[in-house]
Design an enzyme around this catalytic site. Structure first.
Site, short mmCIF file in Angstrom:
data_model
loop_
_atom_site.label_atom_id
_atom_site.label_comp_id
_atom_site.label_asym_id
_atom_site.label_seq_id
_atom_site.Cartn_x
_atom_site.Cartn_y
_atom_site.Cartn_z
N ALA A 186 2.08 -0.54 10.80
CA ALA A 186 1.41 -1.82 10.66
C ALA A 186 0.62 -1.76 9.36
O ALA A 186 0.25 -0.67 8.92
CB ALA A 186 0.47 -2.06 11.83
N MET A 187 0.38 -2.92 8.75
CA MET A 187 -0.32 -2.95 7.46
C MET A 187 -1.31 -4.09 7.43
O MET A 187 -0.97 -5.24 7.73
CB MET A 187 0.73 -3.08 6.33
N HIS A 247 -9.80 -3.25 9.69
CA HIS A 247 -9.57 -3.19 8.25
C HIS A 247 -9.90 -4.50 7.53
O HIS A 247 -10.12 -4.50 6.33
CB HIS A 247 -8.10 -2.91 7.96
N HIS A 299 -7.21 -1.67 15.31
CA HIS A 299 -7.28 -0.87 14.08
C HIS A 299 -7.08 -1.76 12.85
O HIS A 299 -7.90 -1.76 11.92
CB HIS A 299 -6.21 0.23 14.14
N GLU A 300 -6.01 -2.54 12.85
CA GLU A 300 -5.70 -3.36 11.67
C GLU A 300 -6.76 -4.44 11.45
O GLU A 300 -7.09 -4.78 10.32
CB GLU A 300 -4.31 -3.98 11.80
N GLU A 344 0.85 -1.18 0.00
CA GLU A 344 0.00 0.00 0.00
C GLU A 344 0.89 1.24 0.00
O GLU A 344 1.87 1.27 0.73
CB GLU A 344 -0.91 0.04 1.24
ZN LIG Z 1 -5.19 1.75 8.86
#
Ligand SMILES: [Zn+2]
Length: 870
Positions: free
Chosen positions: A278-279, A317, A313-314, A145
């Protein structure tokens, strides 16, 4: 004036979605095989892509970057070299076809080669020291990303070109490899083993992931889902906390979204370097190691809270971003604003003792993407350099630059305001409708508003437009009239922004007459009023500070509020502090408004309230570097903070609240910075003991103690911290020691710290930020900038394109002299690409703001402090 845009946006439709790639050809499924060569940091690859051609074409246009395409064929027929064209500037790969390719199914096959990067971009390598040994190891990871999948294989690398991806890789035999899906098959090959992963469901290309190295793991299950934490060898047991939190969060989201997590497994992967954050890769989330691993013996409470929040959070997603993906980068906020809001909501739900919604002040680490720093977003949103949450995105560089505070934090604040206005159940019902309608597909903001309008029966798009399609936010002025009437006026709130275009918002206002139940009012025009309220009681707008606006009270209203402070909840007191400080920044009020409020507050050890004050004092303390007023100010600031620290003491007490550890650490740091000699001596004493017995110092206090001794370090102390940093294999501890080094104010030590950024003592992604840390903490931003200027090329080699745009401007934001604004402009003109223009403008604005604010504050502060007769 706010004129509703002519329905700027429509629901998702593939053909209408922005982007560079023609939409006649759509990939359905890719099979990609690649063979990394870790001796020379290159790889070779091959792929087949099953295409669906909607109407006949003479050429194929897809994305590729820093790849060499060797062979290409369509439906088994080889194409000549002359048919292939790589356009590096536009990151496009064009394949001219010998004849018209008819509508229907076709197969594209390619072979290619590329490179393994040092920075976290595309396929990259990480060097690290293995836990418990002195061995230096290497691991591979990916970061795609926003637009870097095209660095690993040629692909239709725009989010609306969803497809299934099946990856195969060849790695050394003793390596473990991880991707989005479980391993389907594994076989021995001459140079190691070939691992084939199962194909993903339909998803966007930027969500692919591949990590490989000498890895360890721990695992458990949550319902049908296998969950694992994957680390480098020797560290798997530090993943226990993350594994337990993952199970808890997964259950919550399965229920909240109404659609269970759709993949067979979820991996949380700790990377020893490569990138800072983080992804959310689907099924294989990657984290910088210290954002995931928790060592119960040596990690701080702050680290634990950060880990939970990043996980939440991740994982949000996995639905909002992965299962349903924004159609184009102009809607990035749908991913990030939502995941920030959802992650915070989930964290607060399971950990109310952490006061996560309340602690929205400046994050300590400027490199953190995830955060709840609402105040930070509002500060940026008040400036001339802000932008609407939704903004047009034309290029890859613009897509990368969309990852900012407005996208994450204003997005989150707006969603929170909307949820509190609609009610939790109605809001969740809308989210469930949205996920059900768009799963395995893409969406726009309009789709979300439609779903929420259906669930609430309210015109959400109309209310939302002002908040997401125009920049800035309102200030509501309150005036007490006769007979229980309060008149309300809204205007745009700005800081350092002359002649700002006036705007209006539909404001979902909340208010309370102290001691009574709160009320709501949708303020739809410039002027409105509240009627028939109690005349003799204080009125507070923006209940619990859940709204994204500022409030300015007239004198009688403000005096009544000050008298009522002990009756207000901590949320409301923090909100009053934040608004008062913002009014001072905006030159709408003198500093006496803020400190007058601080002094009227009941004495307290409330974390969020004290942190707000700590942040303001810290900002002023840094602004006054070199000014004669500084010493007096420091004495005044200590007199505000010291009583709270004395109430807490150095050591934890039995039964103290969970936030006490955070507050103690924060106060030690702040008082140390403010030159409190007792605190400095206390920190030195604790370092001495720590050197012989590390367990003598509680993990919560370590970052602060190292920061304070580092700040006033002599050569010997500096060397001690440096040795500790070199020895540890924990990235969390390492960061604490190097942060300590970065704060040293002795200029000869500053010159010793800076060159560390060029070595591999710190992971690549962290090393470059050491210079910014020095610029901020050492009080010598000039030395940091001179060093960066002289070594710019080597520093930028460690960061990606986005980092390169921001790097020089970020170092300038610690200056507060107008001449530096001109220096930055001159530097940018000669050295920076046009894509850095917005970062340069933001930094110039910040320097100019600080310069003016410094002059204004210095004189107002002297007057205020003299009046206090210290
Ligand atoms: Zn995010």
């Amino acid at each position: 004036m706010f004129v509703p845009l002519m329905h700027a946006e429509k629901p998702f439709e593939f053909a209408r979605t922005p982007g560079k790639l023609p939409k006649e050809v759509v990939p359905m499924k890719y099979s990609v095989r690649f063979v990394p060569n870790i001796d020379n940091f290159t790889f070779t690859g091959s792929e087949t892509a099953e295409l669906s051609v909607h109407s006949s074409v003479r050429q194929l246009v897809l994305n590729a970057l820093e790849l060499k395409v060797i062979e290409a064929s369509i439906d088994g027929k080889a194409l000549p070299q002359s048919a292939m064209k790589i356009d590096e500037k536009n990151e496009l790969f064009t394949l001219a076809l010998p004849s018209q390719l008819a509508a229907g199914s076709h197969t594209l096959a390619l072979t290619f080669s590329g490179k393994i990067n040092q920075q976290g971009q595309g396929l990259f390598y990480m060097r690290y020291q293995e836990q418990g040994t002195s061995a230096k190891k290497l691991a591979l990871g990916t970061q795609f990303e926003a637009t870097d999948a095209r660095r690993l294989f040629p692909c239709w690398d725009e989010p609306s070109f969803r497809a299934r991806f099946q990856l195969t890789a060849v790695v050394p035999e003793n390596w473990l490899a991880v991707s989005n899906m479980p391993i389907e098959s594994e076989k021995k090959v001459s140079d190691g083993k070939e691992i084939r992963f199962a194909a993903t469901p339909s998803m966007s290309s930027y969500l692919n992931v591949f990590v490989a190295g000498e890895l360890d793991l721990i695992e458990s299950r949550s319902g049908p889902t296998q969950i694992r934490v994957i680390t480098t060898k020797g560290k798997a047991k530090l993943g226990r906390y993350a594994l337990e939190a993952t199970a808890q969060i997964l259950k919550y989201y399965n229920d909240y979204f109404g659609v269970p997590y759709p993949l067979p497994k979820l991996d949380q992967v700790a990377l020893p370097g490569g990138f800072g954050g983080a992804m959310e890769n689907w099924g294989g989330i990657t984290y910088y190691e210290s954002a995931l691993l928790f060592d119960p013996k040596n990690s701080s409470a702050e680290t634990k809270q950060d880990i939970y929040e990043v996980l939440a959070h991740e994982m949000a997603h996995q639905w909002f971003g992965d299962l349903v993906t924004m159609a184009w980068w102009d809607n990035l906020w749908l991913n990030e604003g939502f995941a920030s809001w959802m992650g915070t909501k989930c964290t607060a739900h399971f950990n109310p003792q952490w006061e996560v919604w309340l602690r929205r002040n400046l994050p300590r680490d400027p490199t953190r993407r995830v955060g709840i720093a609402k105040e930070q977003a509002m500060e940026g949103d008040a400036r001339s350099t802000t932008h609407p949450i939704q903004q047009p995105i034309a290029t890859e560089a613009e897509a990368s630059s969309a990852f900012d505070d407005i996208t994450y934090k204003k997005g989150q604040s707006f969603l929170r305001m909307l949820e509190s206005f609609l009610g939790e159940d109605v809001f969740r019902d809308g989210i469930r409708r949205y996920i059900a309608a768009h799963k395995y597909s893409n969406s726009t903001t309009a789709d979300l508003w439609n779903a929420l309008s259906e669930s609430s029966g309210k015109p959400i798009a109309e209310i939302a437009a002002g908040w997401t399609e125009q920049p800035g936010f309102p200030l509501v002025k309150v005036k007490r009239e006769q007979g229980g009437k309060f008149s309300l006026t809204q205007e745009r709130f700005t800081v350092n922004f002359k002649n700002a275009p006036p705007l209006e918002w539909k404001i979902p206002l909340t208010y309370s007459v102290i001691g009574e139940a709160p009320g709501t009012l949708l303020m739809t025009g410039k002027i409105d009023s509240l009627q028939k309220l109690q005349t003799n009681r204080a009125l507070k707008l923006n209940v619990n500070g859940a709204g994204n606006y500022r409030v300015e009270y007239d004198e009688p209203s403000w005096s009544l509020l000050l008298q009522t402070l002990p009756e207000l909840g901590v949320e409301d007191r923090v909100n009053l502090l934040s608004d008062a400080w913002a009014l001072v920044q905006a030159d709408r009020a003198p500093i006496s408004l803020y400190f007058g409020l601080v002094e009227k507050l009941p004495s307290s050890t409330e974390l969020a309230e004290r942190e707000q004050i700590v942040n303001v004092l810290d900002f002023i303390n840094r602004l006054l570097i070199g000014r004669p007023e500084r010493e007096k100010f420091q004495a005044y600031a200590r007199s505000i903070l010291r009583p709270t620290f004395d109430a807490l003491g150095w050591d934890p007490k039995v039964g103290e609240p969970a936030t006490a550890g955070n507050l103690r650490a924060s106060l030690i740091n702040a008082l140390g910075d403010l030159n409190d000699q007792e605190i400095v001596a206390g920190c030195r004493e604790r370092l001495t003991k720590y050197l012989t017995n590390p367990q003598s110092l509680q993990p919560d206090l370590r970052p602060s103690v190292f920061a304070v001794v580092g700040r006033y370090a002599d050569k010997e102390t500096w060397n001690q911290l440096h040795e500790l940093g070199l020895k540890t294999t924990s990235t969390e501890e390492k960061q604490n020691y190097y942060d300590g080094l970065a704060g040293a104010i002795d200029p000869t030590l500053v010159k010793k710290t800076l060159p560390i950024a060029l070595t591999d003592e710190l992971p690549t992604s962290r090393a470059v930020f050491l210079v910014a840390k020095v610029a901020r903490d050492s009080e010598h931003p000039d030395l940091a900038w001179n060093f960066a200027k002289a070594n710019m090329k080597a520093l930028l080699a460690k960061t990606d394109a986005l980092g390169a745009n921001r790097y020089a401007p970020s170092l300038f934001t610690f200056f507060s002299d107008d001449s530096r604004a001109n220096e930055l402009k001159a530097h940018a003109k000669l050295n920076l690409p046009v894509t850095s223009a917005i970062d340069v403008a933001k930094a110039v604005d910040e320097i100019q703001f600080r310069s003016q604010f410094k002059k204004r504050l210095a004189s107002q502060l002297s007057a205020w402090i003299n009046k206090q007769k210290l």
